[in-house]
Structures are given as C-alpha cells and as structure tokens.
Design an enzyme around this catalytic site. Structure first.
Site, mmCIF file in Angstrom:
data_model
loop_
_atom_site.group_PDB
_atom_site.id
_atom_site.type_symbol
_atom_site.label_atom_id
_atom_site.label_comp_id
_atom_site.label_asym_id
_atom_site.label_seq_id
_atom_site.Cartn_x
_atom_site.Cartn_y
_atom_site.Cartn_z
ATOM 1 N N LYS A 76 1.001 -1.235 0.080
ATOM 2 C CA LYS A 76 -0.041 0.114 0.020
ATOM 3 C C LYS A 76 0.901 1.320 0.010
ATOM 4 O O LYS A 76 1.525 1.635 0.945
ATOM 5 C CB LYS A 76 -1.062 0.000 1.441
ATOM 6 C CG LYS A 76 -2.025 0.964 1.069
ATOM 7 C CD LYS A 76 -2.339 1.514 2.667
ATOM 8 C CE LYS A 76 -1.489 2.539 3.122
ATOM 9 N NZ LYS A 76 -1.202 3.811 2.155
ATOM 10 N N CYS A 115 13.869 10.940 5.861
ATOM 11 C CA CYS A 115 13.973 10.577 7.452
ATOM 12 C C CYS A 115 15.605 10.646 7.804
ATOM 13 O O CYS A 115 15.618 10.899 9.029
ATOM 14 C CB CYS A 115 13.712 8.974 7.553
ATOM 15 S SG CYS A 115 14.461 7.930 6.542
ATOM 16 N N GLU A 130 10.350 1.407 9.918
ATOM 17 C CA GLU A 130 11.201 2.190 9.636
ATOM 18 C C GLU A 130 10.738 3.592 9.867
ATOM 19 O O GLU A 130 9.750 4.088 9.009
ATOM 20 C CB GLU A 130 11.584 2.239 8.169
ATOM 21 C CG GLU A 130 12.493 0.829 7.811
ATOM 22 C CD GLU A 130 13.823 0.807 8.423
ATOM 23 O OE1 GLU A 130 14.682 2.010 8.779
ATOM 24 O OE2 GLU A 130 14.525 -0.310 8.193
ATOM 25 N N GLU A 157 10.918 16.611 13.564
ATOM 26 C CA GLU A 157 11.194 16.309 12.109
ATOM 27 C C GLU A 157 10.876 17.750 11.420
ATOM 28 O O GLU A 157 9.641 17.714 11.353
ATOM 29 C CB GLU A 157 10.625 15.072 11.808
ATOM 30 C CG GLU A 157 11.231 13.990 11.695
ATOM 31 C CD GLU A 157 10.806 12.925 10.662
ATOM 32 O OE1 GLU A 157 9.592 12.720 11.051
ATOM 33 O OE2 GLU A 157 11.518 12.142 9.835
#
Ligand code: NAD
Length: 493
Positions: free
Chosen positions: A187, A297, A263, A394
């Site tokens: 997905k 990331c 992850e 982030e």
C-alpha cells in the site's frame, strides 16, 4: 516496447495503470476513479486512480495467500532471476520512473534519477541474496542428536510505504520479501501511488507470477489496513513512515503477534568539530539537509557545531543556500522542488517562527513562497536555543538549524537529546574522536565525514523511536525469513 524508453509527460501518465493490482489483474475495485494524484508544484491533478475499499484490501490479501505456497516453492534461483530482470527493465525505463516521481512527489528530476539507481540496487542486491538463504547442521553438545536449523519464508506480508521516496521505499521491502519467498500486498502513500503502480507493471513484464505482488491504493489507509492486519492469514507487517502511525500499527500487529519491521521518523544530529575539514563538512551538510528537498528521514535536522567554527560554518552554508534554485523539479537547474503539501509548508514555517521567536537568528529564507505550488524558501537559522520546537520535531523541509556546542561531552548530550535514533553525521579529522562518537551516539547509522549513508548493501534502520529491524544488507532478507530448529536422534545410535 522501445528499448530505451523516454516518454513525454502525457504518454507516461497514460501508461501508468489506474486500477488496483490484485492476483495479476488490474481491477477498478469498489471505488474506481476516486483518488486524485496531484503535482505539488502546480496543484493540478496528474491522474485519477482507484481508491481501494476495505473489501478490496481483503481481496488483495486473498490473492497473496493463494499465491503463497507456489511462490515459496519456486526455486530461489528463479525468484532471483525475476528480480534481476526487474532490475534490468528498471534501467531501461529509468527516465520514465524518474519523471513520474518528479511529477507526483516534486523532487528535481536529477535526484529522482538518483532514486531510480538507489531503488534499483535493492532489486539487484536481493536477486543475489535469494540464493544465499542458508541453514546449519550440527551435533548437539551432548552428542546424542543432530540439530538442524532452516530458514523459511514468513508468509504473506503487508507493506506500507511513505511518499518521500516513492520507488526506493517500495523496492527496499518488495525485493527482500520476494527473494525470501514471501508474497505481498503493498500500500503506497496516497500522495504518491503512481510509481508503485508503474513498478507493479514492470514486475509483470519481468515475469512475476500473478498474486505474488498485489498493490492497493487508497485514501482511507486506516480503514483499509486494519482488517488486513487483523486477518490471521497475514504473517508480517513492514511499515515505513512516521513514528505516531508506526506506534498505532504496532498495537494493531500485537493482536496477531505479527513479525514487524518499522522504519520510522528521525531527528538526525549533524555534529561538526573544530578540527573538521570545514569545506567537506559544508558539502556534507548540503547533501544531508537538502537532498530530497529536506524531506528525508535521514535529513540532518540539528546542526550541532563547535562554537569556534559555528560562525564560519554558518556563513559558508548560508552562501551555498543562496545559490539553490527553487522551482518545478522538471525545470533545468532546479535543486529544490516544492514541499509535498500545504501542511508541510505550514509546519516548516511554524518551526522557523518558533525558533526565531525564542532568539535564533534568521540568516536566509524563512517563508513560504506565494503563488502556485507548495514551495518554501531554503532557510538557515543560527544560535537556535534549547527547547525550540525545531530541535525536537522532524522539520521535513529545506531548513538548516544551527546550535553551537562547547565540548565533546556537550555535543554528545545535545545529539542524544531526542527520542529518535535513526542516523547521525559527524565531521572530525580525529580518528579516536570519531570512534568515540560511533560508540556514544544513539543512532542505528552514522555518516563519519560523509553526508549520505544509504546503500542497498547496508543495514538501514534506527534505534529508539526510529524503528525496529533493518532493510538492505545481509540483514534485510532475514526480516522475511523465520528460523526453524529441528532435533533428530544420533543416526549412528
Ligand atoms: P505517514 O506515517 O503519514 O504515512 C506513511 C504511510 O502510512 C502512508 O502509506 C500512509 O498512507 C500510511 N498510513 C497513514 N495512516 C495510516 C493508518 N492509520 N493505518 C495504516 N496506514 C496508514 O508518513 P509520511 O508522511 O508518508 O512519511 C514521512 C515519514 O516517514 C517521516 O516521519 C519520515 O521520517 C518517515 N520515513 C522513514 C524512513 C525510514 O527508513 N526510517 C524512510 C522514509 C520516511
């Protein structure tokens, strides 16, 4: 099909399937033509595709379950050769895949081409690993029996990927799963699903049997994913995305005690010591920060720079940032594309405003760019004070935040002051100091005097809230294998 394909934008978009890929067939699903995929640099609809319902999701799992036994029994060499053919086809279609990623995600086309190389390497690496799944045989310590250890595919897997690396995040999961003998439902993120659909088409061309790879695209990820994860036939969940969604999925996966790989998010420290080669550190910083528009990331989030060189480093980085060219990723010379959506722009803006409000100095940029598309100016802020949101969250955008430090212990303390632990970067010429940092920084990966670490041959992954498991390297295939131990009596007794 032409050998070296290079389609126009319109030809390429027409060539991308608009259905769900289930059991080797393209099907419209229960909600055909209901998911609009946008170009973030113009806001225009690129293509409208199927929007899978929960029932479509279960149909995709049915197909993966039906194909599981025959794929597990397929010779490892044959599985590897299909992956290798996929690698070759990807080289032939590299320009098309690069353009497609630029269109739906926004990154400059040269960087998208780099992602095709990186994403393709997982196909090549795991085509080689498919034939290296081994076990062991030995005498038990008592000498009364034989211990046999074998590796088996874990079974049907559900793979969920993010929007920031539309190809590589998919191949980093699909290639090891298929090499191990697992069938999968993938997905992709609803913002960038076209690359995965196009990749499924390539896998068919590479000779992959129907049902081994299934792709569902949906605007309702939670509602579609939950029944798949709850289904007792599913054996493995692999997710790349944000930590909050990963935490939610881990809870769901706990019901079936699924194997999981996670992850998740990062908050990478980029530490520059006063003995570093400053020009190399600046080169590394530009890569670690501005690759993928800062939407990685692994992007350097906090530049922790020794106070003796902080001003010189800031001045050099600011000068380089002034030279970046913002624009549509398909335009010549563009180095910074749009952010993925309005929310990303609002977040970058809020983080800069908070940092400056607490006393940081804005050296360049700092604002959203008016007009069509979701663009944000490449930005540098210095002397960011402890407690600023930009040091905790982030950024996921083209913003450099610099914090000065006093001594090595201070640098380690600041670098580890986060719940994340994906990657760190360290620049120093002192070998012993570099080794001390390897042992002191709480991250799953480190770039020592380099600004990019990703490689298909390396175990990629984090510690703390950055995740569980490793993708790539020798480790990658083991995420999709389970170990069985068998004891038999001494055959001579
Ligand atoms: P996200 O968590 O919003 O979405 C990731 C995927 O999960 C998408 O496919 C999305 O549709 C799906 N999703 C969202 N809610 C879901 C739910 N309730 N149930 C099932 N699926 C759901 O993340 P994103 O914004 O797409 O990606 C950015 C994040 O990904 C950042 O935090 C980044 O650090 C992280 N990331 C990590 C790595 C890594 O290797 N560690 C790599 C790339 C990106």
């Amino acid at each position: 099909m032409p050998e070296n394909r290079k389609l126009t934008e319109a030809e390429l978009l027409a060539d991308v399937p608009d259905g769900l890929y289930i059991g080797g067939e393209w099907a419209p699903g229960e909600r055909p033509s209901a998911l609009d995929v946008l170009d973030p640099s113009t806001g225009r609809v690129l293509k409208t595709i199927a929007d899978a319902s929960p029932a479509d999701g279960i149909r995709a799992l049915d197909a993966a379950v039906d194909a599981a036994d025959s794929w597990a029994a397929t010779a490892p060499r044959k599985r590897g050769e299909i992956l290798r053919r996929a690698f070759d086809l990807l080289q032939e279609r590299a320009d098309d895949f690069a353009l497609l990623m630029t269109l739906e995600m926004g990154k400059p086309v040269a960087e998208a081409r780099g992602e095709v190389t990186y994403g393709g390497e997982f196909l090549r690496w795991f085509s080689e690993e498919a034939v290296r799944i081994t076990g062991r045989y030995g005498v038990n310590p008592e000498g009364t029996g034989r211990m046999i250890v074998t590796q088996h595919p874990v079974g049907p897997c559900y793979l969920i990927t993010p929007w920031n690396f539309p190809l590589a995040m998919a191949t980093r999961k699909i290639a090891p799963a298929l090499a191990a003998g697992c069938t999968v439902v993938v997905k992709p993120a609803e913002l960038t699903p076209l690359t995965t659909l196009y990749f499924a088409k390539l896998m068919t061309d590479a000779g992959l049997p129907g049902g081994v790879l299934n792709v569902i695209t949906t605007t309702t990820s939670g509602a579609v994913s939950e029944p798949i994860i709850a289904d007792p036939r599913l054996r493995k969940l692999s997710f790349t995305g944000s930590t909050p969604v990963g935490q939610k999925l881990l809870q769901q996966a706990s019901q079936g005690v699924l194997r999981t790989s996670m992850e998740l998010g990062g908050n990478a420290p980029f530490v520059v010591f006063d003995d570093a080669d400053l020009d190399k550190a600046v080169d590394g910083a530009m890569l670690a920060k501005f690759r993928n528009i800062g939407e990685a990331c692994t992007a350097a989030n906090r530049f922790i720079v020794h106070e003796a060189v902080a001003e010189e480093f800031a001045a050099k980085v600011t000068e380089r940032v002034r030279g970046l060219k913002v624009g549509r990723g398909t335009d010549d010379g563009v180095t910074i594309g749009p952010l993925i959506d309005d929310r990303a722009v609002a977040k970058a803006s809020a983080l800069v405003t908070d940092a400056v409000g607490r006393g940081a100095t804005l050296r360049v940029g700092g604002s959203a760019i008016d007009g069509v598309g979701t663009f944000f100016e490449p930005t540098v802020v210095t002397d960011v004070v402890a407690g600023s949101d930009i040091l905790r969250e982030e950024i996921f955008g083209p913003v450099v935040a610099i914090v000065p430090f006093h001594d090595e212990a201070d640098a380690v303390r600041i670098a580890n002051d986060t719940e994340y632990g994906l990657v760190s970067y360290v620049f120093t010429k002192d070998l012993a100091r570099g080794q001390r940092m390897i042992e002191s920084l709480q991250t799953g990966m480190m770039g020592l005097n380099v600004g990019v670490v990703s490689n298909a041959a390396a175990p990629f992954g984090g510690v703390k809230q950055s995740g569980l498991g490793r993708e790539g390297g020798f480790e990658g295939i083991h995420e999709y294998l389970s170990t069985k131990y068998t004891l038999t009596p001494d055959p001579f007794a």
